[in-house]
Design an enzyme around this catalytic site. Sequence first.
Site, mmCIF file in Angstrom:
data_model
loop_
_atom_site.group_PDB
_atom_site.id
_atom_site.type_symbol
_atom_site.label_atom_id
_atom_site.label_comp_id
_atom_site.label_asym_id
_atom_site.label_seq_id
_atom_site.Cartn_x
_atom_site.Cartn_y
_atom_site.Cartn_z
ATOM 1 N N GLU A 18 44.474 48.965 42.416
ATOM 2 C CA GLU A 18 44.116 47.941 41.578
ATOM 3 C C GLU A 18 43.457 48.504 40.344
ATOM 4 O O GLU A 18 42.735 49.761 40.510
ATOM 5 C CB GLU A 18 42.952 47.048 42.045
ATOM 6 C CG GLU A 18 42.496 46.290 40.955
ATOM 7 C CD GLU A 18 41.348 45.316 41.624
ATOM 8 O OE1 GLU A 18 41.453 44.483 42.263
ATOM 9 O OE2 GLU A 18 40.031 45.628 41.080
ATOM 10 N N GLN A 215 27.158 52.263 41.173
ATOM 11 C CA GLN A 215 28.480 51.562 40.917
ATOM 12 C C GLN A 215 28.756 50.636 42.087
ATOM 13 O O GLN A 215 28.959 49.408 41.990
ATOM 14 C CB GLN A 215 29.654 52.514 41.017
ATOM 15 C CG GLN A 215 30.971 52.022 40.358
ATOM 16 C CD GLN A 215 32.057 53.300 40.053
ATOM 17 O OE1 GLN A 215 31.994 54.035 41.130
ATOM 18 N NE2 GLN A 215 32.587 53.302 39.055
HETATM 19 C C1 LIG Z 1 41.638 40.878 45.462
HETATM 20 C C2 LIG Z 1 40.775 40.158 44.344
HETATM 21 C C3 LIG Z 1 40.944 40.323 42.876
HETATM 22 C C4 LIG Z 1 40.272 39.712 42.052
HETATM 23 N N1 LIG Z 1 40.226 39.884 40.678
HETATM 24 C C5 LIG Z 1 39.741 39.229 39.932
HETATM 25 C C6 LIG Z 1 39.992 39.528 38.375
HETATM 26 O O1 LIG Z 1 40.736 40.134 37.921
HETATM 27 N N2 LIG Z 1 39.181 38.768 37.508
HETATM 28 C C7 LIG Z 1 38.359 37.955 38.072
HETATM 29 O O2 LIG Z 1 37.404 37.067 37.116
HETATM 30 N N3 LIG Z 1 37.857 37.683 39.158
HETATM 31 C C8 LIG Z 1 38.593 38.418 40.367
HETATM 32 N N4 LIG Z 1 38.293 37.980 41.484
HETATM 33 C C9 LIG Z 1 37.112 37.354 42.068
HETATM 34 C C10 LIG Z 1 37.614 35.921 42.080
HETATM 35 O O3 LIG Z 1 37.849 35.339 40.810
HETATM 36 C C11 LIG Z 1 36.173 35.098 42.771
HETATM 37 O O4 LIG Z 1 35.873 35.566 43.876
HETATM 38 C C12 LIG Z 1 36.383 33.606 42.409
HETATM 39 O O5 LIG Z 1 34.986 33.192 42.460
HETATM 40 C C13 LIG Z 1 37.117 32.834 43.424
HETATM 41 O O6 LIG Z 1 38.403 33.027 43.177
HETATM 42 P P1 LIG Z 1 39.433 32.240 44.302
HETATM 43 O O7 LIG Z 1 40.850 32.444 43.512
HETATM 44 O O8 LIG Z 1 39.508 32.962 45.627
HETATM 45 O O9 LIG Z 1 39.142 30.986 44.070
HETATM 46 P P2 LIG Z 1 39.454 29.633 45.075
HETATM 47 O O10 LIG Z 1 40.707 30.056 46.098
HETATM 48 O O11 LIG Z 1 39.570 28.566 44.213
HETATM 49 O O12 LIG Z 1 38.174 29.724 46.111
HETATM 50 C C14 LIG Z 1 36.806 29.608 45.373
HETATM 51 C C15 LIG Z 1 35.668 28.936 46.280
HETATM 52 O O13 LIG Z 1 36.085 27.481 46.298
HETATM 53 C C16 LIG Z 1 36.398 26.935 47.749
HETATM 54 N N5 LIG Z 1 37.736 26.391 47.513
HETATM 55 C C17 LIG Z 1 39.090 26.776 47.327
HETATM 56 N N6 LIG Z 1 39.945 25.539 47.104
HETATM 57 C C18 LIG Z 1 39.160 24.627 47.291
HETATM 58 C C19 LIG Z 1 39.489 23.167 47.189
HETATM 59 N N7 LIG Z 1 40.928 22.854 46.776
HETATM 60 N N8 LIG Z 1 38.571 22.151 47.299
HETATM 61 C C20 LIG Z 1 37.366 22.516 47.512
HETATM 62 N N9 LIG Z 1 36.888 23.991 47.684
HETATM 63 C C21 LIG Z 1 37.831 24.995 47.505
HETATM 64 C C22 LIG Z 1 36.773 28.304 48.455
HETATM 65 O O14 LIG Z 1 36.440 28.171 49.904
HETATM 66 C C23 LIG Z 1 35.851 29.470 47.857
HETATM 67 O O15 LIG Z 1 34.430 29.164 48.284
HETATM 68 C C24 LIG Z 1 39.222 38.831 42.636
HETATM 69 C C25 LIG Z 1 38.978 38.668 44.050
HETATM 70 C C26 LIG Z 1 39.785 39.128 44.628
HETATM 71 C C27 LIG Z 1 39.458 39.035 46.252
#
Ligand SMILES: Cc1cc2nc3c(=O)[nH]c(=O)nc-3n(C[C@H](O)[C@H](O)[C@H](O)COP(=O)(O)OP(=O)(O)OC[C@H]3O[C@@H](n4cnc5c(N)ncnc54)[C@H](O)[C@@H]3O)c2cc1C
Length: 287
Positions: A18, A215
Site C-alpha cells: 500500500e 509514526q
Molecule cells: C485495508 C484498509 C484500507 C483503508 N484505506 C483508507 C483510505 O484510503 N482512505 C480512508 O479515508 N480510509 C481508509 N481506511 C479506513 C476506513 O475508511 C475506516 O475504517 C472507516 O471508518 C470504515 O470504512 P469501511 O469501508 O470498513 O466501512 P463500513 O464497512 O461501512 O463499516 C463501518 C462501520 O459501520 C458498521 N457497518 C457496516 N455496514 C453496516 C450496515 N449496513 N448497517 C449498520 N452498520 C454497518 C461496521 O460494523 C463498522 O463499524 C482503510 C481501512 C482499511 C482496513
Amino acid sequence: MKLREIYNKENSPVISFEFFPPKDDDDGQKTAALLNEISLLKKYNPGLVSVTYGAGGSTRHKSEELTKIINSKFELNVMPHFTCICSSRHDVDTRLETLTNAGIKNILALRGDVPADTTSCFQDFKHANELVSYVRSKSDFSIAVAGYPEGHIESPDLKTDIENLKKKVDAGADVIFTQLFFENEKFYNFVERVRSAGIKIPVAAGIMPIVSLKQAERILSVIKVKIPQKLMSGLERFADCSDDIKKIGIEFASNQYCDLIKNNVDGIHFYTLNKSDAATKILNNNL
Ligand SMILES: Cc1cc2nc3c(=O)[nH]c(=O)nc-3n(C[C@H](O)[C@H](O)[C@H](O)COP(=O)(O)OP(=O)(O)OC[C@H]3O[C@@H](n4cnc5c(N)ncnc54)[C@H](O)[C@@H]3O)c2cc1C
C-alpha cells in the site's frame, strides 16, 4: 488483471503493497522518491499495489494521478482505494469513469472515516456495502473491501462487525483486506469466524512494520489495534534510538510474516508508509 484472477489459489499467498499519494504541495520530489521506492518493491512481483484516498476527497487528484502512473509506468495491477462517505452518486460515477478510462480494473470500496463536521458532508452512501452494490450494478470493476480482525472502532463487538462484513461480501466483494494487526492469533481467529459466517472469498492479512515510535503512535491513535506488551516494552526501551526501534519493528513483522506464510494465508498486504526498506528486509529474510 482482476482481483479474482490475482487471488487464485495457485498464486497464494499474494504479496501486495500500500502507498499513499504525496501531499498537494509536493513539487515533484516526493513523487519521484516514491516512484523509486515502488520500483524497488516491484522486484518482489507483487500481485497488486494499492493507493489510498482521502475520504473528504482532499487527495483525490493526487490519488488518481499516482494510480495512473503506477498502472502505466510499472505495469503493476493497481487497486485505488475508493471512499464514499461524503460522495453523491454523481461523484462516484465520475470517479468510476476516470478509473475506467485509465484502464483500472480493481477498487477497494470503503466508507471512509466519518468527519468531525458531517453537516457539510453530502451522503448518498451510509456504509461500504451500499457502495459495493452500486459499483456492482454500474460496472464490472473487481471489488475489495476492508475487514477488522480486532473489530472496527465503531462496532460494539466482532460478531456484529462480521455480520456487517458479510453484507459487503453478499453485495459482491471479491477479496477482503484487513486492518493491520500485530497478533497473528487475532487474525486466525477472525478468519475462522469469517468462514463460519459463510464468507468464502480470500482474506489478505495487513501488516505494518514499525519503523518509528512517533509514526506508530500516530497511526495507532486512530484505529483499534493492540500492540502486544512484548513489542511495546522493546520499543519503549529503545525510544531514544531510532535504529534500534526500526530493528525491533522489522524483526517483529518478519516473524509475523513467516508465521502467516506457514499458516497458508491467502495474501499479505504491507502497509509500507511509502518506504521499501522494511518490506524488502522482511521479504529477503524469508526467501
Ligand atoms: C485495508 C484498509 C484500507 C483503508 N484505506 C483508507 C483510505 O484510503 N482512505 C480512508 O479515508 N480510509 C481508509 N481506511 C479506513 C476506513 O475508511 C475506516 O475504517 C472507516 O471508518 C470504515 O470504512 P469501511 O469501508 O470498513 O466501512 P463500513 O464497512 O461501512 O463499516 C463501518 C462501520 O459501520 C458498521 N457497518 C457496516 N455496514 C453496516 C450496515 N449496513 N448497517 C449498520 N452498520 C454497518 C461496521 O460494523 C463498522 O463499524 C482503510 C481501512 C482499511 C482496513
